[in-house]
Motif scaffolding. Structure first.
Motif, PDB file in Angstrom:
ATOM      1  N   VAL A  28       0.856  -1.194   0.000  1.00  0.00           N
ATOM      2  CA  VAL A  28       0.000   0.000   0.000  1.00  0.00           C
ATOM      3  C   VAL A  28       0.890   1.242   0.000  1.00  0.00           C
ATOM      4  CG1 VAL A  28      -1.739   1.298   1.289  1.00  0.00           C
ATOM      5  CG2 VAL A  28      -1.843  -1.209   1.200  1.00  0.00           C
ATOM      6  N   GLN A  29       0.575   2.196  -0.866  1.00  0.00           N
ATOM      7  CA  GLN A  29       1.383   3.407  -0.948  1.00  0.00           C
ATOM      8  C   GLN A  29       1.486   4.090   0.418  1.00  0.00           C
ATOM      9  OE1 GLN A  29       3.021   4.593  -3.917  1.00  0.00           O
ATOM     10  NE2 GLN A  29       4.080   5.523  -2.201  1.00  0.00           N
ATOM     11  N   GLY A  30       2.717   4.418   0.814  1.00  0.00           N
ATOM     12  CA  GLY A  30       2.955   5.055   2.094  1.00  0.00           C
ATOM     13  C   GLY A  30       3.258   4.090   3.225  1.00  0.00           C
ATOM     14  N   SER A  31       3.130   2.788   2.972  1.00  0.00           N
ATOM     15  CA  SER A  31       3.378   1.791   4.005  1.00  0.00           C
ATOM     16  C   SER A  31       4.834   1.347   3.990  1.00  0.00           C
ATOM     17  CB  SER A  31       2.482   0.574   3.798  1.00  0.00           C
ATOM     18  OG  SER A  31       2.882  -0.139   2.627  1.00  0.00           O
ATOM     19  N   ALA A  32       5.242   0.672   5.068  1.00  0.00           N
ATOM     20  CA  ALA A  32       6.585   0.105   5.119  1.00  0.00           C
ATOM     21  C   ALA A  32       6.777  -0.946   4.033  1.00  0.00           C
ATOM     22  CB  ALA A  32       6.829  -0.502   6.498  1.00  0.00           C
ATOM     23  N   SER A  33       5.716  -1.664   3.711  1.00  0.00           N
ATOM     24  CA  SER A  33       5.765  -2.675   2.653  1.00  0.00           C
ATOM     25  C   SER A  33       6.136  -2.045   1.313  1.00  0.00           C
ATOM     26  CB  SER A  33       4.406  -3.369   2.555  1.00  0.00           C
ATOM     27  OG  SER A  33       4.308  -4.165   1.401  1.00  0.00           O
ATOM     28  N   ARG A 215      11.906   8.360 -27.072  1.00  0.00           N
ATOM     29  CA  ARG A 215      11.862   7.298 -26.091  1.00  0.00           C
ATOM     30  C   ARG A 215      10.527   6.547 -26.167  1.00  0.00           C
ATOM     31  NH1 ARG A 215      16.455   8.310 -25.865  1.00  0.00           N
ATOM     32  NH2 ARG A 215      17.827   8.597 -24.041  1.00  0.00           N
ATOM     33  N   VAL A 216      10.596   5.261 -25.924  1.00  0.00           N
ATOM     34  CA  VAL A 216       9.423   4.456 -25.593  1.00  0.00           C
ATOM     35  C   VAL A 216       9.420   4.311 -24.078  1.00  0.00           C
ATOM     36  CG1 VAL A 216       8.386   2.160 -25.725  1.00  0.00           C
ATOM     37  CG2 VAL A 216       9.402   3.189 -27.768  1.00  0.00           C
ATOM     38  N   VAL A 217       8.295   4.617 -23.445  1.00  0.00           N
ATOM     39  CA  VAL A 217       8.180   4.439 -21.998  1.00  0.00           C
ATOM     40  C   VAL A 217       7.511   3.100 -21.726  1.00  0.00           C
ATOM     41  CG1 VAL A 217       7.028   5.230 -19.901  1.00  0.00           C
ATOM     42  CG2 VAL A 217       8.173   6.876 -21.385  1.00  0.00           C
ATOM     43  N   LEU A 218       8.204   2.261 -20.987  1.00  0.00           N
ATOM     44  CA  LEU A 218       7.689   0.995 -20.501  1.00  0.00           C
ATOM     45  C   LEU A 218       7.377   1.192 -19.024  1.00  0.00           C
ATOM     46  CD1 LEU A 218       7.209  -2.111 -20.856  1.00  0.00           C
ATOM     47  CD2 LEU A 218       9.637  -2.398 -20.262  1.00  0.00           C
ATOM     48  N   SER A 219       6.122   1.023 -18.626  1.00  0.00           N
ATOM     49  CA  SER A 219       5.734   1.404 -17.265  1.00  0.00           C
ATOM     50  C   SER A 219       4.960   0.305 -16.551  1.00  0.00           C
ATOM     51  CB  SER A 219       4.891   2.688 -17.285  1.00  0.00           C
ATOM     52  OG  SER A 219       3.696   2.514 -18.021  1.00  0.00           O
ATOM     53  N   ALA A 220       5.022   0.386 -15.224  1.00  0.00           N
ATOM     54  CA  ALA A 220       4.227  -0.466 -14.341  1.00  0.00           C
ATOM     55  C   ALA A 220       4.137   0.238 -12.999  1.00  0.00           C
ATOM     56  CB  ALA A 220       4.855  -1.847 -14.172  1.00  0.00           C
ATOM     57  N   HIS A 221       3.084  -0.047 -12.255  1.00  0.00           N
ATOM     58  CA  HIS A 221       2.988   0.533 -10.913  1.00  0.00           C
ATOM     59  C   HIS A 221       3.361  -0.507  -9.873  1.00  0.00           C
ATOM     60  CE1 HIS A 221      -0.849  -1.188  -9.310  1.00  0.00           C
ATOM     61  NE2 HIS A 221      -1.185  -1.279 -10.589  1.00  0.00           N
ATOM     62  N   LEU A 222       3.928  -0.026  -8.777  1.00  0.00           N
ATOM     63  CA  LEU A 222       4.375  -0.904  -7.699  1.00  0.00           C
ATOM     64  C   LEU A 222       3.366  -0.988  -6.569  1.00  0.00           C
ATOM     65  CD1 LEU A 222       7.895  -1.100  -6.138  1.00  0.00           C
ATOM     66  CD2 LEU A 222       5.939  -0.710  -4.647  1.00  0.00           C
ATOM     67  N   ASP A 223       2.636   0.078  -6.295  1.00  0.00           N
ATOM     68  CA  ASP A 223       1.776   0.104  -5.112  1.00  0.00           C
ATOM     69  C   ASP A 223       0.575  -0.823  -5.286  1.00  0.00           C
ATOM     70  OD1 ASP A 223       0.916   2.098  -7.094  1.00  0.00           O
ATOM     71  OD2 ASP A 223      -0.625   2.656  -5.640  1.00  0.00           O
ATOM     72  N   ALA A 266       1.507   5.378  -6.173  1.00  0.00           N
ATOM     73  CA  ALA A 266       0.216   6.074  -6.058  1.00  0.00           C
ATOM     74  C   ALA A 266      -0.688   5.858  -7.265  1.00  0.00           C
ATOM     75  CB  ALA A 266       0.430   7.569  -5.807  1.00  0.00           C
ATOM     76  N   GLU A 267      -0.543   4.717  -7.953  1.00  0.00           N
ATOM     77  CA  GLU A 267      -1.471   4.399  -9.032  1.00  0.00           C
ATOM     78  C   GLU A 267      -2.849   4.090  -8.465  1.00  0.00           C
ATOM     79  OE1 GLU A 267      -3.597   1.723 -11.921  1.00  0.00           O
ATOM     80  OE2 GLU A 267      -3.036   1.379  -9.838  1.00  0.00           O
ATOM     81  N   GLU A 268      -2.853   3.391  -7.344  1.00  0.00           N
ATOM     82  CA  GLU A 268      -4.124   3.042  -6.724  1.00  0.00           C
ATOM     83  C   GLU A 268      -4.812   4.242  -6.079  1.00  0.00           C
ATOM     84  OE1 GLU A 268      -5.316   0.299  -7.387  1.00  0.00           O
ATOM     85  OE2 GLU A 268      -3.723  -1.178  -7.673  1.00  0.00           O
ATOM     86  N   TRP A 269      -4.178   5.378  -6.116  1.00  0.00           N
ATOM     87  CA  TRP A 269      -4.744   6.617  -5.589  1.00  0.00           C
ATOM     88  C   TRP A 269      -5.146   7.501  -6.770  1.00  0.00           C
ATOM     89  CZ3 TRP A 269      -4.561   7.642  -0.111  1.00  0.00           C
ATOM     90  CH2 TRP A 269      -3.965   6.609   0.622  1.00  0.00           C
ATOM     91  N   ALA A 270      -6.094   6.977  -7.558  1.00  0.00           N
ATOM     92  CA  ALA A 270      -6.632   7.720  -8.705  1.00  0.00           C
ATOM     93  C   ALA A 270      -5.547   8.081  -9.714  1.00  0.00           C
ATOM     94  CB  ALA A 270      -7.385   8.967  -8.242  1.00  0.00           C
TER      95      ALA A 270
END
Length: 409
Positions: A28-33, A215-223, A266-270
């Motif tokens: 979860v974004q902002g957590s120790a994890s 550039r080609v942007v290759l992206s993924a979110h971690l949260d 912060a992908e899961e945050w809108a």
């Protein structure tokens, strides 16, 4: 391309990275994890090339206290939906009514029956053309005067559903269908106290030059989310991005354009992280982005779909790239604002999200946002196959002529 894809197929790090990300938990974004997972990912990216941290602001929220119970004191399993409103320190006692699916029109039609009540609304399979996202249901409940809202995960034996309620002014919870059946038509006690505060989300950027401009942007979110391991969403996409970067790096100078790998928070945050990052970078740097391939929840079903964000030429481009290796990718053209590709598309950049199980509600992705989103539902072969298909699309974007890339927009 064959050399690149052969290197990718032989990479043992794909599954190992996926397992390592799951080991961090929900992230979860902002957590120790999440903090630990970002540090690990930064070190992993730096094994491939120079990687920098470019943090961006987002509207954070911290849970203080939450409780849900029957009036006799029986505690009920629940998850507070982050970013929602508060009950106050003493909580509230409310009548609970079941609004079924909870489509906004149905909520509005219920009129005064909703006012001052806690309403049960069904969580839907999140990836289909017919889906009504929870944010629209929660907002409609608040607008109709509901005092609280509870999103109901409809499958028995799975438990509550998590997620965000960003900006919804009433307290919001996720519950399982068993809890919903105990609450409907009864009174319950609800307590939710959270605190909004400005925060910073990491953005990790690995930049690798190619043989030409752009550039080609290759992206993924971690949260991710507090339940399960956030395995499908999005350890699958992030593990694939790490493997793709490793495999393509030796060949980039022979490609027409370079690669920027972006790992967003912060992908899961809108979708706040990628939105803030795109707004913060120099206009010339943003202009140099020719294409965005966003990997989010790429395993959980063998069927892959490209959400092509309204760019009509992207569908044929993706199909042709996949066909070159004997793979098939379905295409959904209308823009779906459900991952970071949407912010690239809003900036006029051809962007797609590669996703598994689109419009397949019986697939494993029905367990996203629940405790069942674990590594156990991601077969190794499925993740590997999806990553190789993503590799074919990435290679096509890196090597298409300037005229072909321009035509995608």
């Amino acid at each position: 391309m064959r050399t690149f894809l052969g290197r990718l197929a032989a990479d043992p790090g794909l599954r190992a990275d996926f397992e390592a990300l799951c080991d961090f938990g929900g992230r979860v974004q902002g957590s120790a994890s999440a903090e630990a997972a970002f540090a690990w990912t930064l070190a992993r990216l730096r094994e491939t090339g120079p990687t920098v941290e470019e943090p961006v602001p987002y509207s954070g929220w911290a849970l203080r206290r939450a409780a849900l119970s029957l009036l006799d004191g029986t505690a009920l399993p629940h998850v507070p939906l982050f970013g929602s409103g508060n009950t106050g320190p003493d909580g509230v006692e409310l009548e609970v009514i079941d609004l079924g699916r909870g489509a906004p029109d149905d909520i509005a039609a219920a009129g005064e029956a909703v006012r001052g009540k806690a309403v049960l609304l069904r969580h839907e399979y999140p990836f289909a053309p017919w889906t009504i996202h929870r944010r629209f249901k929660l907002a409609a409940a608040a607008a109709a005067g509901a005092a609280a809202a509870l999103m109901v995960q409809p499958e028995p034996g799975i438990g509550p559903v998590s997620g965000g309620a960003n900006g919804v002014p009433i307290p919001c919870f996720g519950v399982g269908i068993e809890v919903a059946s105990r609450l409907a038509g009864r009174r319950a006690r609800l307590l939710l106290e959270g605190e909004a505060a400005p925060a910073m989300a990491p953005t990790l950027v690995l930049d690798l030059p190619g043989g030409g401009e752009g550039r080609v942007v290759l992206s993924a979110h971690l949260d991710g989310h507090p339940l399960g391991e956030s395995a499908m969403d999005n350890a699958t996409g992030l593990a694939a991005v790490l493997a793709l970067a490793r495999a393509v790096a030796p060949d980039l100078l022979s490609c027409r354009r370079g690669l920027a790998v972006c790992v967003f928070g912060a992908e899961e945050w809108a979708l706040s992280g990628s939105k803030a990052w795109l707004a913060s970078i120099d206009p010339a740097r943003r202009f140099a982005i020719r294409f965005n391939l966003n990997l989010d929840s790429i395993a959980g079903h063998p069927r892959l779909t490209a959400l092509t964000s309204g760019f009509t030429a992207l569908g044929p481009f993706v199909r042709q790239a996949a066909a070159a290796i004997g793979a098939e990718v379905a295409v959904h053209l209308p823009l779906m604002v459900n991952s970071d590709h949407a912010n690239f598309a809003a900036a006029g950049i051809p962007a797609l999200r590669l996703i598994a199980g689109f419009d397949v509600p019986e697939g494993a992705l029905r367990h996203l946002l629940t405790g069942a989103d674990t590594r156990a539902v991601v077969p190794p072969g499925e993740l590997k196959s999806a990553t190789i298909t993503a590799g074919a699309i990435l290679w096509a974007a890196l090597n298409a002529s300037d005229e072909e890339i321009a035509a995608l927009a």
